[in-house]
Design a protein around this motif. Structure first.
Motif, PDB file in Angstrom:
ATOM      1  N   HIS A 124      37.909  41.944  32.834  1.00 17.30           N
ATOM      2  CA  HIS A 124      37.170  43.187  33.133  1.00 17.30           C
ATOM      3  C   HIS A 124      37.580  44.299  32.176  1.00 17.30           C
ATOM      4  CE1 HIS A 124      34.790  42.211  36.693  1.00 17.30           C
ATOM      5  NE2 HIS A 124      35.789  41.435  37.085  1.00 17.30           N
ATOM      6  N   ASP A 125      38.878  44.414  31.877  1.00 17.96           N
ATOM      7  CA  ASP A 125      39.350  45.460  30.971  1.00 17.96           C
ATOM      8  C   ASP A 125      38.770  45.286  29.573  1.00 17.96           C
ATOM      9  OD1 ASP A 125      40.782  46.610  32.977  1.00 17.96           O
ATOM     10  OD2 ASP A 125      42.755  45.943  32.278  1.00 17.96           O
ATOM     11  N   ALA A 126      38.546  44.045  29.187  1.00 14.62           N
ATOM     12  CA  ALA A 126      37.982  43.766  27.860  1.00 14.62           C
ATOM     13  C   ALA A 126      36.461  43.867  27.857  1.00 14.62           C
ATOM     14  CB  ALA A 126      38.405  42.373  27.403  1.00 14.62           C
ATOM     15  N   ARG A 127      35.912  44.255  29.014  1.00 16.57           N
ATOM     16  CA  ARG A 127      34.463  44.360  29.186  1.00 16.57           C
ATOM     17  C   ARG A 127      33.763  43.052  28.802  1.00 16.57           C
ATOM     18  NH1 ARG A 127      36.427  49.314  27.958  1.00 16.57           N
ATOM     19  NH2 ARG A 127      35.642  51.080  29.170  1.00 16.57           N
ATOM     20  N   ALA A 128      34.399  41.959  29.221  1.00 21.40           N
ATOM     21  CA  ALA A 128      33.856  40.637  28.905  1.00 21.40           C
ATOM     22  C   ALA A 128      33.325  39.924  30.137  1.00 21.40           C
ATOM     23  CB  ALA A 128      34.926  39.781  28.240  1.00 21.40           C
ATOM     24  N   ALA A 129      33.293  40.637  31.279  1.00 16.79           N
ATOM     25  CA  ALA A 129      32.896  39.987  32.525  1.00 16.79           C
ATOM     26  C   ALA A 129      31.434  39.559  32.534  1.00 16.79           C
ATOM     27  CB  ALA A 129      33.175  40.904  33.711  1.00 16.79           C
ATOM     28  N   GLU A 130      30.609  40.174  31.673  1.00 19.76           N
ATOM     29  CA  GLU A 130      29.183  39.837  31.639  1.00 19.76           C
ATOM     30  C   GLU A 130      28.836  38.830  30.562  1.00 19.76           C
ATOM     31  OE1 GLU A 130      27.279  40.764  34.098  1.00 19.76           O
ATOM     32  OE2 GLU A 130      29.068  41.764  34.876  1.00 19.76           O
ATOM     33  N   THR A 131      29.822  38.372  29.829  1.00 19.69           N
ATOM     34  CA  THR A 131      29.573  37.329  28.841  1.00 19.69           C
ATOM     35  C   THR A 131      29.664  35.967  29.522  1.00 19.69           C
ATOM     36  OG1 THR A 131      31.902  37.047  28.233  1.00 19.69           O
ATOM     37  CG2 THR A 131      30.643  38.772  27.081  1.00 19.69           C
ATOM     38  N   ASP A 132      29.080  34.960  28.928  1.00 20.70           N
ATOM     39  CA  ASP A 132      29.132  33.614  29.511  1.00 20.70           C
ATOM     40  C   ASP A 132      30.572  33.132  29.626  1.00 20.70           C
ATOM     41  OD1 ASP A 132      26.390  33.518  29.717  1.00 20.70           O
ATOM     42  OD2 ASP A 132      26.089  32.411  27.842  1.00 20.70           O
ATOM     43  N   GLU A 133      31.337  33.384  28.584  1.00 21.08           N
ATOM     44  CA  GLU A 133      32.741  32.955  28.605  1.00 21.08           C
ATOM     45  C   GLU A 133      33.525  33.697  29.676  1.00 21.08           C
ATOM     46  OE1 GLU A 133      36.585  32.670  25.568  1.00 21.08           O
ATOM     47  OE2 GLU A 133      34.650  33.382  24.839  1.00 21.08           O
ATOM     48  N   GLY A 134      33.266  34.994  29.800  1.00 20.15           N
ATOM     49  CA  GLY A 134      33.971  35.784  30.803  1.00 20.15           C
ATOM     50  C   GLY A 134      33.619  35.368  32.213  1.00 20.15           C
ATOM     51  N   ARG A 135      32.328  35.161  32.461  1.00 11.19           N
ATOM     52  CA  ARG A 135      31.903  34.734  33.799  1.00 11.19           C
ATOM     53  C   ARG A 135      32.526  33.390  34.173  1.00 11.19           C
ATOM     54  NH1 ARG A 135      26.847  37.419  32.531  1.00 11.19           N
ATOM     55  NH2 ARG A 135      26.156  35.573  31.368  1.00 11.19           N
ATOM     56  N   GLN A 136      32.573  32.486  33.217  1.00 11.54           N
ATOM     57  CA  GLN A 136      33.161  31.171  33.483  1.00 11.54           C
ATOM     58  C   GLN A 136      34.650  31.297  33.789  1.00 11.54           C
ATOM     59  OE1 GLN A 136      32.079  28.376  34.205  1.00 11.54           O
ATOM     60  NE2 GLN A 136      33.725  26.897  33.803  1.00 11.54           N
ATOM     61  N   ALA A 137      35.357  32.121  33.034  1.00 12.92           N
ATOM     62  CA  ALA A 137      36.790  32.306  33.255  1.00 12.92           C
ATOM     63  C   ALA A 137      37.055  32.933  34.622  1.00 12.92           C
ATOM     64  CB  ALA A 137      37.384  33.176  32.146  1.00 12.92           C
ATOM     65  N   ILE A 138      36.227  33.908  35.014  1.00  9.56           N
ATOM     66  CA  ILE A 138      36.388  34.533  36.327  1.00  9.56           C
ATOM     67  C   ILE A 138      36.117  33.512  37.434  1.00  9.56           C
ATOM     68  CG2 ILE A 138      35.378  36.210  37.929  1.00  9.56           C
ATOM     69  CD1 ILE A 138      35.121  38.128  35.576  1.00  9.56           C
ATOM     70  N   ARG A 139      35.093  32.677  37.252  1.00 12.57           N
ATOM     71  CA  ARG A 139      34.800  31.638  38.248  1.00 12.57           C
ATOM     72  C   ARG A 139      35.995  30.698  38.423  1.00 12.57           C
ATOM     73  NH1 ARG A 139      29.398  31.722  36.231  1.00 12.57           N
ATOM     74  NH2 ARG A 139      29.911  30.122  34.678  1.00 12.57           N
ATOM     75  N   LEU A 140      36.603  30.307  37.320  1.00 16.61           N
ATOM     76  CA  LEU A 140      37.748  29.397  37.396  1.00 16.61           C
ATOM     77  C   LEU A 140      38.945  30.052  38.085  1.00 16.61           C
ATOM     78  CD1 LEU A 140      37.576  27.738  33.853  1.00 16.61           C
ATOM     79  CD2 LEU A 140      37.002  26.687  36.051  1.00 16.61           C
ATOM     80  N   SER A 141      39.193  31.319  37.752  1.00 19.08           N
ATOM     81  CA  SER A 141      40.314  32.028  38.373  1.00 19.08           C
ATOM     82  C   SER A 141      40.054  32.258  39.854  1.00 19.08           C
ATOM     83  CB  SER A 141      40.548  33.363  37.661  1.00 19.08           C
ATOM     84  OG  SER A 141      41.017  33.157  36.341  1.00 19.08           O
ATOM     85  N   THR A 142      38.826  32.616  40.195  1.00 18.31           N
ATOM     86  CA  THR A 142      38.474  32.833  41.596  1.00 18.31           C
ATOM     87  C   THR A 142      38.635  31.550  42.393  1.00 18.31           C
ATOM     88  OG1 THR A 142      36.930  34.585  41.000  1.00 18.31           O
ATOM     89  CG2 THR A 142      36.647  33.589  43.165  1.00 18.31           C
ATOM     90  N   ARG A 143      38.184  30.454  41.821  1.00 20.79           N
ATOM     91  CA  ARG A 143      38.324  29.159  42.495  1.00 20.79           C
ATOM     92  C   ARG A 143      39.798  28.840  42.728  1.00 20.79           C
ATOM     93  NH1 ARG A 143      35.721  24.748  39.035  1.00 20.79           N
ATOM     94  NH2 ARG A 143      33.909  26.114  39.419  1.00 20.79           N
ATOM     95  N   ALA A 144      40.633  29.123  41.731  1.00 17.83           N
ATOM     96  CA  ALA A 144      42.063  28.847  41.857  1.00 17.83           C
ATOM     97  C   ALA A 144      42.722  29.715  42.928  1.00 17.83           C
ATOM     98  CB  ALA A 144      42.753  29.063  40.512  1.00 17.83           C
ATOM     99  N   LEU A 145      42.153  30.888  43.191  1.00 12.89           N
ATOM    100  CA  LEU A 145      42.737  31.816  44.157  1.00 12.89           C
ATOM    101  C   LEU A 145      42.321  31.545  45.601  1.00 12.89           C
ATOM    102  CD1 LEU A 145      42.450  35.177  42.188  1.00 12.89           C
ATOM    103  CD2 LEU A 145      44.565  34.026  42.846  1.00 12.89           C
ATOM    104  N   ARG A 146      41.314  30.758  45.807  1.00 17.59           N
ATOM    105  CA  ARG A 146      40.822  30.545  47.174  1.00 17.59           C
ATOM    106  C   ARG A 146      41.892  29.976  48.095  1.00 17.59           C
ATOM    107  NH1 ARG A 146      35.148  27.882  45.168  1.00 17.59           N
ATOM    108  NH2 ARG A 146      34.116  29.853  44.578  1.00 17.59           N
ATOM    109  N   LYS A 147      42.645  29.009  47.606  1.00 15.19           N
ATOM    110  CA  LYS A 147      43.694  28.403  48.427  1.00 15.19           C
ATOM    111  C   LYS A 147      44.754  29.434  48.804  1.00 15.19           C
ATOM    112  CE  LYS A 147      47.128  24.697  48.489  1.00 15.19           C
ATOM    113  NZ  LYS A 147      47.717  23.553  47.721  1.00 15.19           N
ATOM    114  N   ALA A 148      45.133  30.261  47.828  1.00 20.78           N
ATOM    115  CA  ALA A 148      46.155  31.281  48.093  1.00 20.78           C
ATOM    116  C   ALA A 148      45.662  32.294  49.113  1.00 20.78           C
ATOM    117  CB  ALA A 148      46.539  31.988  46.794  1.00 20.78           C
TER     118      ALA A 148
END
Length: 219
Positions: A124-148
């Protein structure tokens, strides 16, 4: 006198918050991250993490760092555990088992939660959340956080606190880690106890005072 080295827009926020909770007088020495400066070695550069004056205090070049009656320490979460134990009161452990649990949950947050949550913040700080790469990275991190999130949600179900039946340094440490994931609202909607707990932590006067100073600090 406790001295805290670091700016509020850094992990030093955790130590400033705890100092407020404990009512500790402290001296704040702003030390900015070198990566935020065009030329951290310039003659007129503000005190930063590669400044010789700071490296003499903390050769590792990390903020936050504290000096407490001659004792120098870094690592924000560990600093909070130290300060809570030194000054006692309800934020600190009342038994050996509570102390062990505070250490356990703090280490869990640092290893299992913070790396994924920080990745989201950096995107988000890099303003990359709207790029395809950024969205994919956020999805992966969010998925990893669900268990926690599910694990902490179950832990909070009984008393609304991480350790015992009161607000402690464990709540503060975890709240500052989980704060990094606040942009991902679906995680909190799926974990209502976590959502309510974080709101309660951030409603505390000491957090509000710390965060007001953080927002007023130059970006």
């Amino acid at each position: 006198m406790l001295t805290i080295y670091g700016v509020y827009r850094s992990r030093a926020s955790r130590n400033y918050w705890l100092a407020g909770e404990l009512g500790l007088p402290f001296k704040s020495v702003p030390v900015i991250q070198a990566r935020r400066l065009d030329d951290p070695n310039a003659a007129d550069a503000p005190l930063n993490t590669i400044s010789p004056a700071f490296l003499r205090i903390n050769p590792g070049g990390l903020i936050p760092c504290i000096e407490d009656d001659g004792f120098v320490m870094n690592e924000s979460l560990a600093i909070n555990l130290y300060l809570a134990r030194k000054h006692g009161g309800p934020l600190s452990a009342q038994t050996l088992m509570e102390e062990a649990e505070m250490l356990q949950w703090t280490m869990w947050a640092a290893t299992e939660v913070e790396p994924h949550a920080v990745r989201i913040v950096l995107i988000h700080d890099a303003r990359a959340a709207e790029t395809d790469e950024g969205r994919q990275a956020i999805r992966l991190s969010t998925r990893a956080l669900r268990k926690a999130f599910a694990l902490l949600d179950a832990r909070l179900a009984a008393t609304g606190h991480v350790v015992g039946d009161r607000f402690t340094v464990a709540d503060l440490n975890l709240a500052e880690v989980f704060r990094y994931a606040m942009t991902e609202t679906e995680l909190f909607e799926a974990a209502p106890n976590v959502k309510a707990w974080l709101a309660a932590c951030q409603a505390r006067p000491a957090f509000k005072a710390m965060f007001k100073t953080r927002l007023e600090e130059a970006e």
